[in-house]
Write a protein that holds these residues in place. Structure first.
Motif, PDB file in Angstrom:
ATOM      1  N   GLN A  87       0.821  -1.207   0.000  1.00 39.20           N
ATOM      2  CA  GLN A  87       0.000   0.000   0.000  1.00 39.20           C
ATOM      3  C   GLN A  87       0.859   1.263   0.000  1.00 39.20           C
ATOM      4  O   GLN A  87       0.453   2.308  -0.530  1.00 39.20           O
ATOM      5  CB  GLN A  87      -0.952   0.007   1.184  1.00 39.20           C
ATOM      6  N   ARG A  90       2.015   1.846  -3.585  1.00 41.96           N
ATOM      7  CA  ARG A  90       0.936   2.478  -4.341  1.00 41.96           C
ATOM      8  C   ARG A  90       0.841   3.969  -4.027  1.00 41.96           C
ATOM      9  O   ARG A  90       0.649   4.795  -4.922  1.00 41.96           O
ATOM     10  CB  ARG A  90      -0.396   1.780  -4.026  1.00 41.96           C
ATOM     11  N   LYS A  91       0.990   4.327  -2.749  1.00 49.42           N
ATOM     12  CA  LYS A  91       0.932   5.747  -2.357  1.00 49.42           C
ATOM     13  C   LYS A  91       2.075   6.551  -2.979  1.00 49.42           C
ATOM     14  O   LYS A  91       1.897   7.703  -3.366  1.00 49.42           O
ATOM     15  CB  LYS A  91       0.958   5.864  -0.833  1.00 49.42           C
ATOM     16  N   GLU A  94       1.046   7.166  -6.547  1.00 47.71           N
ATOM     17  CA  GLU A  94      -0.030   8.163  -6.599  1.00 47.71           C
ATOM     18  C   GLU A  94       0.524   9.564  -6.404  1.00 47.71           C
ATOM     19  O   GLU A  94       0.108  10.509  -7.096  1.00 47.71           O
ATOM     20  CB  GLU A  94      -1.081   7.850  -5.535  1.00 47.71           C
ATOM     21  N   SER A 157       0.133   3.373 -10.220  1.00 53.54           N
ATOM     22  CA  SER A 157      -0.651   3.264  -8.985  1.00 53.54           C
ATOM     23  C   SER A 157      -1.723   2.192  -9.113  1.00 53.54           C
ATOM     24  O   SER A 157      -1.974   1.424  -8.169  1.00 53.54           O
ATOM     25  CB  SER A 157      -1.273   4.608  -8.620  1.00 53.54           C
ATOM     26  N   SER A 158      -2.358   2.105 -10.273  1.00 56.05           N
ATOM     27  CA  SER A 158      -3.375   1.071 -10.489  1.00 56.05           C
ATOM     28  C   SER A 158      -2.741  -0.316 -10.514  1.00 56.05           C
ATOM     29  O   SER A 158      -3.269  -1.278  -9.935  1.00 56.05           O
ATOM     30  CB  SER A 158      -4.109   1.321 -11.806  1.00 56.05           C
ATOM     31  N   LEU A 160       0.070  -1.269  -9.037  1.00 55.96           N
ATOM     32  CA  LEU A 160       0.549  -1.636  -7.707  1.00 55.96           C
ATOM     33  C   LEU A 160      -0.599  -1.966  -6.754  1.00 55.96           C
ATOM     34  O   LEU A 160      -0.418  -2.705  -5.785  1.00 55.96           O
ATOM     35  CB  LEU A 160       1.398  -0.507  -7.127  1.00 55.96           C
ATOM     36  N   ALA A 161      -1.781  -1.437  -7.035  1.00 54.44           N
ATOM     37  CA  ALA A 161      -2.944  -1.735  -6.191  1.00 54.44           C
ATOM     38  C   ALA A 161      -3.438  -3.156  -6.404  1.00 54.44           C
ATOM     39  O   ALA A 161      -4.093  -3.733  -5.521  1.00 54.44           O
ATOM     40  CB  ALA A 161      -4.070  -0.754  -6.485  1.00 54.44           C
TER      41      ALA A 161
END
Length: 285
Positions: A87, A90-91, A94, A157-158, A160-161
């Motif tokens: 997470q 991902r941050k 982003e 980001s997508s 890694l989510a």
């Protein structure tokens, strides 16, 4: 005699042409012949570390991705890894996506990028053992470049989510040093991360507590080697912790002032066979 020599790669083991010079090669092989452990501790991919270690004839666990990975010198497989929490990765993506900066993420010998460009599609070639007599082409290095993949995944980001792939390091790049400074300052406030300068226009991100020193502490503990028996050599900010920690930290003559301040000794530059000079002085004098 010291029991372990740990070498950074770029600017230390390698000269400015990214090659291991003859005197450095000979000195390292002489150390190994005399049963002194030699390892590599670098921000590069595991495959790059493994390929160079095979060329040098090393047989001690290796450190890659700024300490996020410890790998087997014979097989190249992971012995220990500390990824960035999913997470948090991902941050990071982003946040970078709100800026005009470039970012990519390192899996185990996979580079995850938004899209291919002139820089990242050549990344595997920047990690091979270079023969100065061979042009850097796929035909000449086919046996090496296939060890590293560049994987365009679209919006990071997508990706890694939703991925199960572990990521061990991220690199942020921007041609404007002021933007890099601002991003570096921002990510330095994230307690989950370890941030390291790797140039005026770039920096690396690892999980908190991950650096070359902590990885070397682990391999030394496993091998029963005391810190006073360790020599480390480096030239830049991602070498500072291991230079300060070791029984003898040696900065390269081409190193920055922070590296030289952290070390107890300074050797010749990477283009003047500084590693070989240090080996002769501190191991065979």
């Amino acid at each position: 005699m010291y029991k372990l020599l740990a070498l950074d790669m770029d600017g230390t083991l390698l000269d400015n042409n990214k090659t291991i010079t003859g005197p450095v090669l000979e000195a390292i092989r002489q150390l190994v012949f005399n049963d002194v452990h030699v390892t590599i501790a670098t921000g590069r991919f595991p495959a790059s570390v493994w390929l160079h270690a095979k060329y040098l004839g090393l047989n001690f666990p290796l450190v890659a991705l700024n300490g996020a990975v410890i790998l087997d010198p014979i097989t190249g497989s992971e012995l220990h890894g500390t990824p960035i929490e999913a997470q948090i990765a991902r941050k990071i993506a982003e946040y970078i996506e709100t800026t005009d900066s470039y970012v990519h993420f390192y899996g185990y010998n996979i580079l995850f990028v938004k899209e291919l460009n002139d820089m990242n599609k050549r990344w595997p070639y920047a990690n091979v053992v270079i023969d100065p007599n061979k042009e850097l082409t796929e035909d000449n290095y086919r046996g090496q470049v296939h060890h590293i993949q560049v994987n365009p995944v679209g919006q990071l980001s997508s990706f890694l989510a939703g991925t199960d792939n572990r990521v061990y390091k991220s690199t942020v790049i921007n041609e404007n040093p002021e933007v890099v400074d601002a991003l570096y300052a921002e990510f330095s406030t994230w307690k989950e991360l370890e941030i390291t300068r790797t140039g005026k226009r770039r920096f690396d991100i690892n999980a908190s507590g991950v650096n070359k020193k902590t990885a070397l502490q682990k391999v030394c503990a496993d091998a029963g080697i005391a810190v006073q028996d360790v020599v480390t050599m480096g030239d830049y900010d991602n070498d500072l912790e291991m230079l300060k920690w070791a029984g003898l930290g040696i900065a390269m003559g081409n190193g920055n002032e922070r590296a030289k301040a952290a070390a107890r000794a300074v050797t010749a530059s990477n283009n003047e066979h500084g590693v070989a000079e240090a080996i002769r002085k501190y191991f065979f004098s």
